[in-house]
Design a protein around this motif. Structure first.
Motif, PDB file in Angstrom:
ATOM      1  N   ARG A  69     -42.233 -43.030   4.572  1.00 31.58           N
ATOM      2  CA  ARG A  69     -43.398 -43.383   5.380  1.00 31.58           C
ATOM      3  C   ARG A  69     -43.432 -42.590   6.687  1.00 31.58           C
ATOM      4  NH1 ARG A  69     -48.325 -45.045   4.778  1.00 31.58           N
ATOM      5  NH2 ARG A  69     -47.439 -45.945   2.879  1.00 31.58           N
ATOM      6  N   LEU A  70     -42.250 -42.236   7.217  1.00 28.68           N
ATOM      7  CA  LEU A  70     -42.186 -41.546   8.508  1.00 28.68           C
ATOM      8  C   LEU A  70     -41.931 -40.044   8.366  1.00 28.68           C
ATOM      9  CD1 LEU A  70     -40.168 -44.110  10.667  1.00 28.68           C
ATOM     10  CD2 LEU A  70     -42.630 -43.891  10.374  1.00 28.68           C
ATOM     11  N   GLU A  71     -42.086 -39.526   7.170  1.00 26.72           N
ATOM     12  CA  GLU A  71     -41.829 -38.102   6.943  1.00 26.72           C
ATOM     13  C   GLU A  71     -42.668 -37.224   7.872  1.00 26.72           C
ATOM     14  OE1 GLU A  71     -41.786 -34.863   3.261  1.00 26.72           O
ATOM     15  OE2 GLU A  71     -42.242 -36.977   2.882  1.00 26.72           O
ATOM     16  N   GLY A  72     -41.997 -36.282   8.519  1.00 25.22           N
ATOM     17  CA  GLY A  72     -42.686 -35.354   9.410  1.00 25.22           C
ATOM     18  C   GLY A  72     -42.840 -35.844  10.828  1.00 25.22           C
ATOM     19  N   GLN A  73     -42.425 -37.077  11.111  1.00 19.11           N
ATOM     20  CA  GLN A  73     -42.563 -37.609  12.462  1.00 19.11           C
ATOM     21  C   GLN A  73     -41.356 -37.198  13.323  1.00 19.11           C
ATOM     22  OE1 GLN A  73     -45.183 -38.890  13.638  1.00 19.11           O
ATOM     23  NE2 GLN A  73     -46.326 -39.341  11.769  1.00 19.11           N
ATOM     24  N   PRO A  74     -41.586 -36.888  14.590  1.00 17.75           N
ATOM     25  CA  PRO A  74     -40.484 -36.427  15.457  1.00 17.75           C
ATOM     26  C   PRO A  74     -39.518 -37.534  15.859  1.00 17.75           C
ATOM     27  CG  PRO A  74     -42.494 -36.653  16.730  1.00 17.75           C
ATOM     28  CD  PRO A  74     -42.889 -36.860  15.289  1.00 17.75           C
ATOM     29  N   PHE A  75     -39.884 -38.794  15.608  1.00 21.96           N
ATOM     30  CA  PHE A  75     -39.033 -39.903  16.043  1.00 21.96           C
ATOM     31  C   PHE A  75     -38.205 -40.491  14.900  1.00 21.96           C
ATOM     32  CE2 PHE A  75     -43.470 -41.247  15.451  1.00 21.96           C
ATOM     33  CZ  PHE A  75     -43.337 -42.103  14.368  1.00 21.96           C
ATOM     34  N   HIS A  76     -38.031 -39.711  13.804  1.00 22.83           N
ATOM     35  CA  HIS A  76     -37.198 -40.144  12.685  1.00 22.83           C
ATOM     36  C   HIS A  76     -36.465 -38.928  12.126  1.00 22.83           C
ATOM     37  CE1 HIS A  76     -35.822 -42.904   9.632  1.00 22.83           C
ATOM     38  NE2 HIS A  76     -36.227 -42.103   8.670  1.00 22.83           N
ATOM     39  N   PRO A  77     -35.204 -39.106  11.681  1.00 25.17           N
ATOM     40  CA  PRO A  77     -34.431 -37.947  11.208  1.00 25.17           C
ATOM     41  C   PRO A  77     -35.038 -37.298   9.961  1.00 25.17           C
ATOM     42  CG  PRO A  77     -32.985 -39.833  11.630  1.00 25.17           C
ATOM     43  CD  PRO A  77     -34.394 -40.340  11.688  1.00 25.17           C
ATOM     44  N   PRO A 195     -27.611 -46.319  32.154  1.00 24.85           N
ATOM     45  CA  PRO A 195     -28.271 -45.549  33.216  1.00 24.85           C
ATOM     46  C   PRO A 195     -29.737 -45.302  32.886  1.00 24.85           C
ATOM     47  CG  PRO A 195     -26.112 -44.611  32.696  1.00 24.85           C
ATOM     48  CD  PRO A 195     -26.383 -45.667  31.656  1.00 24.85           C
ATOM     49  N   ASP A 196     -30.615 -45.463  33.872  1.00 27.02           N
ATOM     50  CA  ASP A 196     -32.059 -45.273  33.673  1.00 27.02           C
ATOM     51  C   ASP A 196     -32.590 -46.139  32.536  1.00 27.02           C
ATOM     52  OD1 ASP A 196     -32.184 -43.267  35.696  1.00 27.02           O
ATOM     53  OD2 ASP A 196     -31.445 -41.802  34.261  1.00 27.02           O
ATOM     54  N   ALA A 197     -32.139 -47.384  32.479  1.00 29.91           N
ATOM     55  CA  ALA A 197     -32.489 -48.278  31.375  1.00 29.91           C
ATOM     56  C   ALA A 197     -33.999 -48.447  31.214  1.00 29.91           C
ATOM     57  CB  ALA A 197     -31.827 -49.638  31.581  1.00 29.91           C
ATOM     58  N   ALA A 198     -34.723 -48.551  32.313  1.00 27.55           N
ATOM     59  CA  ALA A 198     -36.171 -48.761  32.235  1.00 27.55           C
ATOM     60  C   ALA A 198     -36.863 -47.563  31.585  1.00 27.55           C
ATOM     61  CB  ALA A 198     -36.748 -49.013  33.621  1.00 27.55           C
ATOM     62  N   VAL A 199     -36.414 -46.359  31.922  1.00 26.19           N
ATOM     63  CA  VAL A 199     -36.990 -45.141  31.338  1.00 26.19           C
ATOM     64  C   VAL A 199     -36.635 -45.053  29.857  1.00 26.19           C
ATOM     65  CG1 VAL A 199     -36.966 -42.617  31.393  1.00 26.19           C
ATOM     66  CG2 VAL A 199     -36.942 -43.922  33.539  1.00 26.19           C
ATOM     67  N   VAL A 200     -35.382 -45.375  29.536  1.00 25.20           N
ATOM     68  CA  VAL A 200     -34.945 -45.352  28.139  1.00 25.20           C
ATOM     69  C   VAL A 200     -35.784 -46.314  27.306  1.00 25.20           C
ATOM     70  CG1 VAL A 200     -33.057 -45.948  26.571  1.00 25.20           C
ATOM     71  CG2 VAL A 200     -32.594 -44.622  28.647  1.00 25.20           C
ATOM     72  N   TRP A 201     -35.985 -47.529  27.825  1.00 29.38           N
ATOM     73  CA  TRP A 201     -36.785 -48.517  27.083  1.00 29.38           C
ATOM     74  C   TRP A 201     -38.207 -48.017  26.871  1.00 29.38           C
ATOM     75  CZ3 TRP A 201     -41.345 -51.043  27.546  1.00 29.38           C
ATOM     76  CH2 TRP A 201     -41.575 -52.084  26.640  1.00 29.38           C
ATOM     77  N   GLN A 202     -38.804 -47.477  27.911  1.00 30.32           N
ATOM     78  CA  GLN A 202     -40.183 -47.003  27.822  1.00 30.32           C
ATOM     79  C   GLN A 202     -40.323 -45.926  26.739  1.00 30.32           C
ATOM     80  OE1 GLN A 202     -42.632 -48.283  29.574  1.00 30.32           O
ATOM     81  NE2 GLN A 202     -44.324 -46.875  29.141  1.00 30.32           N
ATOM     82  N   ARG A 203     -39.402 -44.988  26.734  1.00 30.63           N
ATOM     83  CA  ARG A 203     -39.464 -43.905  25.742  1.00 30.63           C
ATOM     84  C   ARG A 203     -39.234 -44.433  24.331  1.00 30.63           C
ATOM     85  NH1 ARG A 203     -35.925 -39.142  28.784  1.00 30.63           N
ATOM     86  NH2 ARG A 203     -37.582 -38.418  30.186  1.00 30.63           N
ATOM     87  N   ALA A 205     -39.504 -47.610  23.154  1.00 37.85           N
ATOM     88  CA  ALA A 205     -40.517 -48.567  22.709  1.00 37.85           C
ATOM     89  C   ALA A 205     -41.817 -47.876  22.338  1.00 37.85           C
ATOM     90  CB  ALA A 205     -40.759 -49.614  23.797  1.00 37.85           C
ATOM     91  N   HIS A 206     -42.314 -47.019  23.228  1.00 40.06           N
ATOM     92  CA  HIS A 206     -43.628 -46.405  23.016  1.00 40.06           C
ATOM     93  C   HIS A 206     -43.545 -45.091  22.247  1.00 40.06           C
ATOM     94  CE1 HIS A 206     -45.823 -49.278  25.521  1.00 40.06           C
ATOM     95  NE2 HIS A 206     -44.774 -49.268  26.307  1.00 40.06           N
ATOM     96  N   GLY A 207     -42.369 -44.430  22.272  1.00 39.54           N
ATOM     97  CA  GLY A 207     -42.255 -43.138  21.617  1.00 39.54           C
ATOM     98  C   GLY A 207     -41.658 -43.194  20.230  1.00 39.54           C
ATOM     99  N   ALA A 208     -41.101 -44.352  19.824  1.00 39.61           N
ATOM    100  CA  ALA A 208     -40.473 -44.434  18.509  1.00 39.61           C
ATOM    101  C   ALA A 208     -40.803 -45.735  17.794  1.00 39.61           C
ATOM    102  CB  ALA A 208     -38.950 -44.268  18.648  1.00 39.61           C
ATOM    103  N   LEU A 209     -40.477 -46.873  18.395  1.00 41.01           N
ATOM    104  CA  LEU A 209     -40.650 -48.141  17.685  1.00 41.01           C
ATOM    105  C   LEU A 209     -42.103 -48.447  17.370  1.00 41.01           C
ATOM    106  CD1 LEU A 209     -37.692 -48.442  18.545  1.00 41.01           C
ATOM    107  CD2 LEU A 209     -38.156 -50.840  19.016  1.00 41.01           C
ATOM    108  N   ALA A 210     -42.967 -48.346  18.367  1.00 42.34           N
ATOM    109  CA  ALA A 210     -44.379 -48.684  18.154  1.00 42.34           C
ATOM    110  C   ALA A 210     -45.030 -47.814  17.090  1.00 42.34           C
ATOM    111  CB  ALA A 210     -45.148 -48.606  19.472  1.00 42.34           C
ATOM    112  N   GLY A 293     -49.267 -49.557  18.610  1.00 41.16           N
ATOM    113  CA  GLY A 293     -48.543 -48.611  17.781  1.00 41.16           C
ATOM    114  C   GLY A 293     -49.420 -47.519  17.215  1.00 41.16           C
ATOM    115  N   ALA A 294     -50.620 -47.866  16.775  1.00 43.38           N
ATOM    116  CA  ALA A 294     -51.485 -46.875  16.145  1.00 43.38           C
ATOM    117  C   ALA A 294     -51.858 -45.766  17.117  1.00 43.38           C
ATOM    118  CB  ALA A 294     -52.742 -47.559  15.605  1.00 43.38           C
ATOM    119  N   ASP A 295     -52.123 -46.129  18.367  1.00 44.02           N
ATOM    120  CA  ASP A 295     -52.498 -45.141  19.363  1.00 44.02           C
ATOM    121  C   ASP A 295     -51.331 -44.201  19.662  1.00 44.02           C
ATOM    122  OD1 ASP A 295     -54.250 -44.055  21.498  1.00 44.02           O
ATOM    123  OD2 ASP A 295     -52.711 -44.893  22.807  1.00 44.02           O
ATOM    124  N   VAL A 296     -50.126 -44.769  19.781  1.00 42.25           N
ATOM    125  CA  VAL A 296     -48.950 -43.956  20.044  1.00 42.25           C
ATOM    126  C   VAL A 296     -48.654 -43.037  18.870  1.00 42.25           C
ATOM    127  CG1 VAL A 296     -46.484 -44.003  20.559  1.00 42.25           C
ATOM    128  CG2 VAL A 296     -47.988 -45.682  21.597  1.00 42.25           C
TER     129      VAL A 296
END
Length: 308
Positions: A69-77, A195-203, A205-210, A293-296
């Motif tokens: 399902r995630l083939e070709g996406q940058p947020f999955h191996p 370190p930088d937990a808030a930035v890590v979460w933001q990336r 959550a919105h860059g991979a999980l959603a 998620g769809a927008d991201v």
């Protein structure tokens, strides 16, 4: 307030009771956390809310379907389904049984050894490189996502699992690449201590999980459009590239909460309590953040990235 649920361990039972300030179910303790419901939470609706049926949610657990399902996406191996399609250059790969979790059925191999060690049915997944490390060791972030009433929610609290052995990108040793069990020395701490937990979460959550959940929704028979009384809480394992970009490895629809008392108090209790508030509509979402998620997914697909 009553919570009808299953606890695999007495510690988990304590977590639920601590989080919800509720009484144990009078019907005893079922054996599988996959089946649970909330009855008349807060006494305001009289409704019963059920966990999404296993025949639907289990598809999110399958690594083969997830990768397809995630083939070709940058947020999955990068993933292959047989040795025949793996490129010849030397690299580190993981052979994975699609149906197993917690590091079971996983082997780390170099390219030259794939054909000899691959078992039909396994997926062949490329290691994420270059990998961001913590004190010279590999680490994985466990985050929690909730699907409910046509929405995707991601909790701000999570758990960082740090391997016990120093990282070597060329090693195929299980302790270096795979083993993240506390019983084998892996360290666990709240995501907030990273370190930088808030930035890590933001990336993450919105860059991979959603976007991963949005891509998966049609395959799950439209869980975002299922009855409002159904819900699904799942765990997501995320690693970071050296540049900070997130990669979601897998989802687990039966996330383990066998943690230390400190982690229960710092993470689990908040996740469970906030989940019940959302599912039953009896309170604020707490630290769950609703994401589109769809927008991201659309933005991530256009952006592209090195997925090695």
């Amino acid at each position: 307030m009553e919570w009808i649920a299953a606890w695999r361990t007495s510690r988990q039972q304590d977590v639920f009771q601590h989080a919800l300030k509720c009484k144990p179910t009078p019907h005893g303790q079922p054996t599988d956390f996959a089946y649970c419901k909330v009855d008349d939470v807060g006494g305001n609706t009289g409704a019963t809310h059920y966990r999404m049926p296993p025949e639907v949610s289990s598809r999110l657990d399958n690594k083969r379907e997830f990768a397809a399902r995630l083939e070709g996406q940058p947020f999955h191996p990068v993933t292959h389904y047989s040795p025949d399609s793996v490129p010849p250059e030397d690299a580190l790969w993981f052979l994975k049984d699609p149906a197993l979790a917690n590091g079971k059925g996983v082997e780390a191999v170099r390219t030259k050894d794939i054909a000899a060690q691959w078992v039909p049915g396994q997926i062949v997944q490329k290691a994420v490189t270059p990998l961001q490390l913590l004190d010279g060791k590999k680490f994985v972030i466990r985050m929690y996502a909730l699907l409910c009433a046509g929405k995707v929610w991601i909790h701000r609290r999570g758990v960082v699992v740090q391997h016990a052995t120093k990282f070597d990108p060329y090693s195929t040793d299980r302790a270096v690449q795979i083993d993240h069990l506390a019983s084998n020395g892996a360290a666990r701490r709240p995501l907030s201590e990273l370190p930088d937990a808030a930035v890590v979460w933001q990336r993450a959550a919105h860059g991979a999980l959603a976007p991963a959940l949005a891509a998966y929704a049609p395959m799950l028979d439209g869980p975002l459009d299922r009855p409002a009384a159904e819900f699904l809480l799942c765990g997501a394992d995320v690693v970071l590239r050296r540049d900070g970009s997130p990669v979601v490895l897998e989802f687990n629809v039966n996330p383990s909460m066998r943690h230390t008392r400190d982690l229960h108090d710092a993470v689990d209790v908040h996740v469970i309590r906030d989940m019940v508030n959302i599912v039953a509509g009896s309170g604020a979402p707490g630290e769950f953040v609703e994401v589109d998620g769809a927008d991201v997914l659309s933005r991530a697909h256009k952006g592209g990235s090195d997925r090695g």
